[in-house]
Enzyme design. Structure first.
Site, PDB file in Angstrom:
ATOM      1  N   GLU A 194       0.842  -1.207   0.000  1.00 53.67           N
ATOM      2  CA  GLU A 194       0.000   0.000   0.000  1.00 53.67           C
ATOM      3  C   GLU A 194       0.870   1.247   0.000  1.00 53.67           C
ATOM      4  O   GLU A 194       1.315   1.654   1.062  1.00 53.67           O
ATOM      5  CB  GLU A 194      -0.923  -0.014   1.206  1.00 53.67           C
ATOM      6  CG  GLU A 194      -1.826  -1.245   1.241  1.00 53.67           C
ATOM      7  CD  GLU A 194      -2.821  -1.218   2.411  1.00 53.67           C
ATOM      8  OE1 GLU A 194      -3.107  -0.156   2.959  1.00 53.67           O
ATOM      9  OE2 GLU A 194      -3.276  -2.299   2.770  1.00 53.67           O
ATOM     10  N   PHE A 195       1.141   1.833  -1.118  1.00 59.06           N
ATOM     11  CA  PHE A 195       0.838   1.453  -2.496  1.00 59.06           C
ATOM     12  C   PHE A 195       2.044   1.834  -3.335  1.00 59.06           C
ATOM     13  O   PHE A 195       2.729   2.816  -3.009  1.00 59.06           O
ATOM     14  CB  PHE A 195      -0.380   2.229  -3.040  1.00 59.06           C
ATOM     15  CG  PHE A 195      -1.629   2.043  -2.229  1.00 59.06           C
ATOM     16  CD1 PHE A 195      -2.433   0.926  -2.393  1.00 59.06           C
ATOM     17  CD2 PHE A 195      -1.970   2.988  -1.279  1.00 59.06           C
ATOM     18  CE1 PHE A 195      -3.586   0.758  -1.640  1.00 59.06           C
ATOM     19  CE2 PHE A 195      -3.131   2.816  -0.520  1.00 59.06           C
ATOM     20  CZ  PHE A 195      -3.923   1.703  -0.693  1.00 59.06           C
TER      21      PHE A 195
END
Ligand SMILES: *[C@@H]1O[C@H](CO)[C@@H](O)[C@H](O)[C@H]1NC(C)=O
Ligand SMILES: *[C@@H]1O[C@H](CO)[C@@H](O)[C@H](O)[C@H]1NC(C)=O
Length: 480
Positions: A194-195
């Site tokens: 993420e991310f």
């Protein structure tokens, strides 16, 4: 003769000019082609695969029926939550996603994030650690379900960034990911970075991780079952991705290249609003909010562009991903805002001060089983499809999924023919069967028996014993 010499000299000049021109054109075109790749996220020396490895299996669309999955975190068994693997309603599920193993930023290796919870915690008789307990439940269950090892998560995001810079560490990551998956009895891997960021080599490294893991899984399958042609029908290891459900982070990923390796896209259709937002809003709404509460005529109606449906459409319409590969994420928790500035019954798009939270250590988060807040009433926005409550004392607004939204989301999944749905996370659900999200959703969607665990196969168990004799979960297989 003189004339002839002249002509030859002219020819020579002509050819020299052609060669020089060709050289110049090439010099211009090659870097341009190369730049194009860099722009798409590649770095020097890293090229996205243009063709699929002939040995690599193209992911199938999976069994009939719908997946009903939940994430289980390895911090669930502790104190306030006290949610153990035996409390997961596996008889109603097709997948349990075990969160998280993490990436070691120094070496790239995948490792346990909490060895006490994973391997030591005494649970049922003779079983230590959540992993063995979960795999034991899976092996003994008549109903089929898969267990999937999740790698990363929000708090491990920096490590992914660090290892992305080193090809050696990425290789280590891939090797240890597949090793941990099989060693600890999991049927697949769920990647959760993420991310990856735009304008870096991160999206292309993520793609390489997927390709590498898929190749590792296929190799393992060949070792266990022999050549794929002979054993077409054996179950496959599953690769899924915890996928951002908003355009900004989704569109920078090379989705169509990734789709050659990914079985299920787990769309994280939650956290649309939270402590980082300027104004209040729902966090797991199915449709765009702001269509209800019109009668209050507030000029502060939030016009957020985030919704589950928007995210699903991005994947199907823009990225051409088959709906059957998309799982809809749902929330077994709410996100709240305190001291909301409102004078009427419109709580969306309002200023707030603080987020409070009924779940320790996680600002603004209430587990679903703590909702509605004592003294408030559960209400439902059937346009956006979200439950909410407002506590007048603390002026706290919380948006969340409830039984009613499960029913509507279940119908949505069937209508759109998605892969299924999942929750973050198991410990948030209600123990009251009438209030349970899993119950309500299962009632609507039905239960598929097609998501078979590889570890039900004797071949797999024998191969595991051979490969990891006397390892952590081997005793489960020796008894059988
Ligand atoms: C909400 O945003 C969309 C897209 O930005 C825009 O087209 C629409 O007019 C906006 N609606 C309101 C009520 O502001
Ligand atoms: C979309 O995907 C399908 C199959 O998955 C493929 O046949 C089709 O060519 C794709 N369309 C585009 C525009 O890429």
């Amino acid at each position: 003769m003189f004339e002839g010499f002249k002509i030859t000299k002219l020819h020579l000049k002509f050819w020299i000019i052609i060669i020089v021109l060709a050289f110049i054109v090439e010099m211009c075109i090659v870097p341009w082609l190369f730049l194009d790749k860099i722009k798409k996220g590649g770095s020097a020396g890293r090229r996205p695969p243009t063709e699929i490895d002939p040995d690599t299996r193209v992911p199938s669309e999976g069994p009939d029926g719908f997946s009903v999955a939940t994430y289980y975190s390895n911090w669930s068994p502790y104190n306030a939550r006290n949610h153990k693997p035996a409390d997961i309603p596996t008889s109603q599920l097709t997948h349990v996603y075990y969160a998280f193993f993490v990436v070691d930023a120094k070496s790239g290796a995948v490792k346990s994030s909490d060895s006490w919870s994973d391997f030591e915690l005494p649970l049922s008789v003779g079983v230590k650690g959540c992993i063995k307990e979960l795999q034991k439940i899976k092996l003994e269950s008549k109903h089929e379900f898969k267990t999937i090892l999740c790698l990363g998560g929000w708090s491990n995001r920096e490590a992914y960034k660090k290892i992305a810079k080193s090809e050696k560490k990425v290789k280590k990551f891939i090797e240890t990911a597949v090793d941990c998956m099989f060693r600890y009895g999991f049927d697949g891997i769920d990647l959760d970075w993420e991310f990856p960021e735009e304008d870096s080599n991160e999206p292309i490294v993520y793609l390489e991780m997927m390709r590498g893991i898929r190749e590792g899984m296929d190799q393992l399958e060949r070792q266990i079952f022999g050549s794929p042609a002979e054993e077409k029908d054996h179950p496959h290891f599953q690769l899924s991705v915890a996928t951002p459900a908003f355009a900004e982070k989704l569109n920078i990923l090379p989705i169509s290249e990734m789709s050659k390796y990914v079985d299920i896209w787990n769309m994280m259709c939650y956290d649309f609003h939270g402590e980082w937002s300027d104004v209040t809003g729902y966090h797991s709404n199915l449709y765009l909010q702001g269509h209800s509460h019109r009668r209050s005529l507030s000029n502060r109606i939030s016009n957020s562009s985030l919704s589950s449906d928007t995210a699903v459409k991005l994947m199907t319409d823009r990225h051409n991903i088959s709906s059957r590969r998309i799982a809809l994420g749902m929330a077994a928790y709410g996100r709240g805002f305190t001291n909301v500035e409102t004078n009427d019954d419109n709580y969306l798009g309002k200023k707030y001060h603080g987020v409070g939270g009924g779940s320790e250590g996680e600002p603004g988060i209430w587990l679903y089983n703590q909702l509605p807040i004592d003294g408030s009433k559960e209400q439902f926005d059937s346009n956006a499809v979200s439950a909410y409550c407002f506590d007048p004392k603390s002026r706290t607004f919380v948006g969340y999924d409830n039984v009613q939204s499960m029913d509507i989301k279940g119908k949505y999944i069937k209508k759109k023919n998605l892969n299924g749905g999942f929750w973050w996370e198991s410990c948030g659900d209600s123990k009251d069967p009438r209030k349970s999200l899993v119950n309500a959703f299962s009632k609507e969607i039905g239960l598929s028996e097609g998501f078979v665990s590889l570890f039900k196969s004797d071949k797999v168990k024998q191969f595991h014993l051979q490969k990891y004799p006397k390892d952590y979960i081997s005793s489960l297989f020796q008894k059988l």
